[in-house]
Scaffold this motif. Structure first.
Motif, PDB file in Angstrom:
ATOM      1  N   ALA A  32      65.457  35.972  42.950  1.00 21.10           N
ATOM      2  CA  ALA A  32      64.734  36.542  41.802  1.00 21.10           C
ATOM      3  C   ALA A  32      63.227  36.397  41.984  1.00 21.10           C
ATOM      4  N   VAL A  33      62.790  35.235  42.479  1.00 20.17           N
ATOM      5  CA  VAL A  33      61.357  35.026  42.711  1.00 20.17           C
ATOM      6  C   VAL A  33      60.864  35.952  43.829  1.00 20.17           C
ATOM      7  N   ALA A  34      61.621  36.046  44.921  1.00 20.29           N
ATOM      8  CA  ALA A  34      61.214  36.904  46.035  1.00 20.29           C
ATOM      9  C   ALA A  34      61.147  38.369  45.607  1.00 20.29           C
ATOM     10  N   ARG A  35      62.157  38.826  44.851  1.00 16.98           N
ATOM     11  CA  ARG A  35      62.148  40.224  44.370  1.00 16.98           C
ATOM     12  C   ARG A  35      60.961  40.478  43.445  1.00 16.98           C
ATOM     13  N   HIS A  36      60.648  39.502  42.596  1.00 13.09           N
ATOM     14  CA  HIS A  36      59.496  39.641  41.700  1.00 13.09           C
ATOM     15  C   HIS A  36      58.212  39.805  42.513  1.00 13.09           C
ATOM     16  N   LEU A  37      58.053  38.988  43.541  1.00 11.50           N
ATOM     17  CA  LEU A  37      56.840  39.061  44.356  1.00 11.50           C
ATOM     18  C   LEU A  37      56.732  40.390  45.098  1.00 11.50           C
ATOM     19  N   VAL A  38      57.848  40.918  45.591  1.00  9.43           N
ATOM     20  CA  VAL A  38      57.829  42.174  46.331  1.00  9.43           C
ATOM     21  C   VAL A  38      57.726  43.375  45.391  1.00  9.43           C
ATOM     22  N   ASP A  39      58.520  43.385  44.324  1.00 10.92           N
ATOM     23  CA  ASP A  39      58.596  44.562  43.452  1.00 10.92           C
ATOM     24  C   ASP A  39      57.513  44.615  42.376  1.00 10.92           C
ATOM     25  N   VAL A  40      57.191  43.473  41.767  1.00  8.89           N
ATOM     26  CA  VAL A  40      56.236  43.464  40.649  1.00  8.89           C
ATOM     27  C   VAL A  40      54.821  43.138  41.118  1.00  8.89           C
ATOM     28  N   VAL A  41      54.688  42.053  41.858  1.00  7.52           N
ATOM     29  CA  VAL A  41      53.363  41.652  42.344  1.00  7.52           C
ATOM     30  C   VAL A  41      52.925  42.546  43.501  1.00  7.52           C
ATOM     31  N   GLU A  42      53.893  43.153  44.173  1.00  9.37           N
ATOM     32  CA  GLU A  42      53.675  44.078  45.280  1.00  9.37           C
ATOM     33  C   GLU A  42      52.975  43.440  46.475  1.00  9.37           C
ATOM     34  N   VAL A  43      53.455  42.266  46.885  1.00  9.30           N
ATOM     35  CA  VAL A  43      52.917  41.642  48.094  1.00  9.30           C
ATOM     36  C   VAL A  43      53.365  42.462  49.302  1.00  9.30           C
ATOM     37  N   ASP A  44      52.484  42.564  50.309  1.00  2.00           N
ATOM     38  CA  ASP A  44      52.811  43.327  51.518  1.00  2.00           C
ATOM     39  C   ASP A  44      53.499  42.460  52.556  1.00  2.00           C
ATOM     40  N   GLU A  45      53.152  41.189  52.603  1.00  2.00           N
ATOM     41  CA  GLU A  45      53.751  40.273  53.567  1.00  2.00           C
ATOM     42  C   GLU A  45      54.306  39.070  52.820  1.00  2.00           C
ATOM     43  N   LEU A  46      55.570  38.782  53.059  1.00  5.13           N
ATOM     44  CA  LEU A  46      56.230  37.707  52.336  1.00  5.13           C
ATOM     45  C   LEU A  46      56.797  36.689  53.317  1.00  5.13           C
ATOM     46  N   ILE A  47      56.436  35.438  53.105  1.00 12.20           N
ATOM     47  CA  ILE A  47      56.994  34.325  53.864  1.00 12.20           C
ATOM     48  C   ILE A  47      57.775  33.478  52.871  1.00 12.20           C
ATOM     49  N   ILE A  48      59.056  33.269  53.158  1.00  8.68           N
ATOM     50  CA  ILE A  48      59.895  32.441  52.285  1.00  8.68           C
ATOM     51  C   ILE A  48      60.121  31.112  52.988  1.00  8.68           C
ATOM     52  N   HIS A  49      59.735  30.030  52.314  1.00  4.81           N
ATOM     53  CA  HIS A  49      59.838  28.686  52.881  1.00  4.81           C
ATOM     54  C   HIS A  49      60.749  27.845  52.008  1.00  4.81           C
ATOM     55  N   GLY A  50      61.692  27.150  52.627  1.00  3.30           N
ATOM     56  CA  GLY A  50      62.560  26.229  51.901  1.00  3.30           C
ATOM     57  C   GLY A  50      62.700  24.940  52.668  1.00  3.30           C
ATOM     58  N   GLU A  51      62.625  23.839  51.947  1.00  2.00           N
ATOM     59  CA  GLU A  51      62.744  22.519  52.569  1.00  2.00           C
ATOM     60  C   GLU A  51      64.030  21.859  52.108  1.00  2.00           C
ATOM     61  N   SER A  52      64.744  21.242  53.031  1.00  3.73           N
ATOM     62  CA  SER A  52      66.000  20.543  52.765  1.00  3.73           C
ATOM     63  C   SER A  52      66.999  21.495  52.112  1.00  3.73           C
ATOM     64  N   ILE A  53      67.498  21.178  50.914  1.00  6.95           N
ATOM     65  CA  ILE A  53      68.454  22.069  50.260  1.00  6.95           C
ATOM     66  C   ILE A  53      67.802  23.398  49.875  1.00  6.95           C
ATOM     67  N   GLY A  54      66.477  23.408  49.766  1.00  6.74           N
ATOM     68  CA  GLY A  54      65.755  24.648  49.501  1.00  6.74           C
ATOM     69  C   GLY A  54      65.863  25.636  50.651  1.00  6.74           C
ATOM     70  N   GLY A  55      66.153  25.132  51.861  1.00 10.70           N
ATOM     71  CA  GLY A  55      66.371  26.017  53.006  1.00 10.70           C
ATOM     72  C   GLY A  55      67.587  26.897  52.804  1.00 10.70           C
ATOM     73  N   MET A  56      68.605  26.348  52.139  1.00  5.76           N
ATOM     74  CA  MET A  56      69.804  27.117  51.828  1.00  5.76           C
ATOM     75  C   MET A  56      69.449  28.263  50.883  1.00  5.76           C
ATOM     76  N   ALA A  57      68.682  27.960  49.838  1.00  2.81           N
ATOM     77  CA  ALA A  57      68.275  28.985  48.877  1.00  2.81           C
ATOM     78  C   ALA A  57      67.357  30.006  49.542  1.00  2.81           C
ATOM     79  N   ALA A  58      66.423  29.532  50.354  1.00  2.80           N
ATOM     80  CA  ALA A  58      65.493  30.431  51.039  1.00  2.80           C
ATOM     81  C   ALA A  58      66.238  31.366  51.991  1.00  2.80           C
ATOM     82  N   ALA A  59      67.196  30.832  52.743  1.00  2.00           N
ATOM     83  CA  ALA A  59      67.969  31.651  53.681  1.00  2.00           C
ATOM     84  C   ALA A  59      68.788  32.702  52.936  1.00  2.00           C
TER      85      ALA A  59
END
Length: 141
Positions: free
Chosen positions: A57-84
Protein backbone atom coordinates in the motif's frame (compact mmCIF):
# COMPACT_ATOMS: atom_id res chain seq x y z
CA UNK A 1 12.63 8.50 2.31
CA UNK A 2 9.31 7.26 3.69
CA UNK A 3 9.03 5.26 6.93
CA UNK A 4 5.85 3.72 8.34
CA UNK A 5 4.51 1.42 11.06
CA UNK A 6 2.79 -1.79 10.06
CA UNK A 7 -0.88 -2.00 11.07
CA UNK A 8 -1.01 -3.14 14.69
CA UNK A 9 2.54 -1.98 15.51
CA UNK A 10 3.88 1.20 17.05
CA UNK A 11 1.14 3.80 17.35
CA UNK A 12 -1.01 2.02 14.76
CA UNK A 13 -4.06 0.19 16.08
CA UNK A 14 -4.62 -1.78 12.88
CA UNK A 15 -7.70 -2.01 10.71
CA UNK A 16 -11.45 -2.22 11.27
CA UNK A 17 -13.92 0.07 13.05
CA UNK A 18 -13.13 -1.28 16.53
CA UNK A 19 -9.42 -0.66 15.96
CA UNK A 20 -9.68 2.95 14.79
CA UNK A 21 -10.14 5.17 17.83
CA UNK A 22 -11.31 8.69 17.08
CA UNK A 23 -9.31 10.30 19.89
CA UNK A 24 -5.65 11.29 19.77
CA UNK A 25 -2.87 8.87 20.76
CA UNK A 26 -2.59 8.74 24.58
CA UNK A 27 0.81 9.27 26.18
CA UNK A 28 2.05 8.24 29.62
CA UNK A 29 1.46 5.21 31.83
CA UNK A 30 -2.33 5.08 31.43
CA UNK A 31 -2.05 5.40 27.66
CA UNK A 32 0.50 2.59 27.59
CA UNK A 33 -1.69 0.35 29.75
CA UNK A 34 -4.70 1.06 27.54
CA UNK A 35 -2.72 0.13 24.40
CA UNK A 36 -1.41 -3.07 26.04
CA UNK A 37 -4.85 -4.23 27.17
CA UNK A 38 -6.44 -3.25 23.86
CA UNK A 39 -3.73 -5.09 21.92
CA UNK A 40 -4.00 -8.23 24.04
CA UNK A 41 -7.77 -8.61 23.85
CA UNK A 42 -9.35 -6.56 21.05
CA UNK A 43 -6.75 -5.42 18.57
CA UNK A 44 -6.03 -6.39 15.04
CA UNK A 45 -3.57 -9.30 14.90
CA UNK A 46 -0.84 -8.78 12.28
CA UNK A 47 0.12 -11.60 9.92
CA UNK A 48 2.78 -12.08 7.28
CA UNK A 49 0.19 -11.24 4.63
CA UNK A 50 -0.93 -8.05 6.42
CA UNK A 51 2.71 -6.89 6.63
CA UNK A 52 3.15 -7.47 2.90
CA UNK A 53 -0.10 -5.66 2.13
CA UNK A 54 0.94 -2.67 4.28
CA UNK A 55 4.27 -2.39 2.45
CA UNK A 56 2.52 -2.74 -0.91
CA UNK A 57 0.00 0.00 0.00
CA UNK A 58 2.84 2.40 0.83
CA UNK A 59 4.74 1.53 -2.37
CA UNK A 60 1.60 1.95 -4.53
CA UNK A 61 0.89 5.30 -2.86
CA UNK A 62 4.41 6.52 -3.64
CA UNK A 63 4.22 5.39 -7.29
CA UNK A 64 0.59 6.28 -8.06
CA UNK A 65 -0.14 9.33 -5.87
CA UNK A 66 3.23 10.91 -5.12
CA UNK A 67 4.39 9.88 -8.62
CA UNK A 68 7.99 9.00 -7.77
CA UNK A 69 10.04 8.02 -10.84
CA UNK A 70 12.54 5.81 -9.04
CA UNK A 71 11.57 3.63 -6.13
CA UNK A 72 13.89 1.73 -3.80
CA UNK A 73 12.17 -0.58 -1.32
CA UNK A 74 14.26 -1.44 1.74
CA UNK A 75 13.34 -3.92 4.45
CA UNK A 76 15.36 -5.02 7.45
CA UNK A 77 14.93 -8.37 9.21
CA UNK A 78 11.22 -9.30 9.08
CA UNK A 79 10.71 -6.11 7.05
CA UNK A 80 12.63 -7.83 4.25
CA UNK A 81 9.73 -10.25 3.91
CA UNK A 82 7.27 -7.36 3.57
CA UNK A 83 9.58 -5.47 1.21
CA UNK A 84 10.08 -8.54 -1.02
CA UNK A 85 6.33 -9.16 -1.18
CA UNK A 86 5.61 -5.53 -2.06
CA UNK A 87 8.38 -5.40 -4.68
CA UNK A 88 7.19 -8.63 -6.29
CA UNK A 89 3.57 -7.46 -6.58
CA UNK A 90 4.42 -3.88 -7.55
CA UNK A 91 6.88 -4.88 -10.27
CA UNK A 92 4.29 -7.25 -11.77
CA UNK A 93 1.41 -4.75 -11.69
CA UNK A 94 2.83 -1.23 -12.01
CA UNK A 95 1.45 0.84 -14.85
CA UNK A 96 4.51 3.13 -14.95
CA UNK A 97 7.07 1.55 -17.30
CA UNK A 98 9.74 4.13 -16.39
CA UNK A 99 9.44 3.44 -12.66
CA UNK A 100 12.72 1.94 -11.46
CA UNK A 101 12.37 -0.62 -8.68
CA UNK A 102 15.26 -1.75 -6.50
CA UNK A 103 14.79 -4.15 -3.61
CA UNK A 104 17.15 -4.21 -0.62
CA UNK A 105 16.59 -6.99 1.93
CA UNK A 106 18.91 -6.02 4.78
CA UNK A 107 19.75 -8.74 7.30
CA UNK A 108 16.59 -10.62 6.47
CA UNK A 109 16.04 -14.38 6.18
CA UNK A 110 15.02 -16.83 3.50
CA UNK A 111 12.34 -18.28 5.80
CA UNK A 112 11.56 -18.03 9.51
CA UNK A 113 11.75 -21.78 10.15
CA UNK A 114 15.32 -21.88 8.81
CA UNK A 115 16.39 -19.05 11.11
CA UNK A 116 14.90 -20.76 14.16
CA UNK A 117 16.57 -24.06 13.28
CA UNK A 118 19.98 -22.42 12.81
CA UNK A 119 19.86 -20.28 15.96
CA UNK A 120 18.11 -22.60 18.43
CA UNK A 121 18.00 -26.14 17.07
CA UNK A 122 16.47 -28.37 14.46
CA UNK A 123 13.28 -28.98 16.45
CA UNK A 124 12.29 -25.31 16.34
CA UNK A 125 11.29 -25.43 12.66
CA UNK A 126 8.26 -27.52 13.62
CA UNK A 127 7.62 -25.34 16.68
CA UNK A 128 7.50 -22.18 14.52
CA UNK A 129 4.97 -23.82 12.19
CA UNK A 130 2.81 -24.72 15.21
CA UNK A 131 3.12 -21.32 16.93
CA UNK A 132 2.59 -19.22 13.81
CA UNK A 133 0.27 -21.19 11.52
CA UNK A 134 -0.50 -19.45 8.28
CA UNK A 135 2.56 -17.19 8.41
CA UNK A 136 4.06 -17.47 4.92
CA UNK A 137 7.64 -16.32 5.58
CA UNK A 138 9.35 -17.63 2.43
CA UNK A 139 11.24 -14.48 1.39
CA UNK A 140 13.30 -16.25 -1.26
CA UNK A 141 10.17 -17.17 -3.22
Amino acid sequence: MYLFNYAGYGRSYGGGDLNNPTHEFSHGFLGSMKRCLFSAFLAFKPSSESLKLDALAVARHLVDVVEVDELIIHGESIGGMAAAGAARTLSATTAKPKSTLLLICDRTFSNLEGVAQRLVGRWTGNAIRLLAPGWSTDVAR
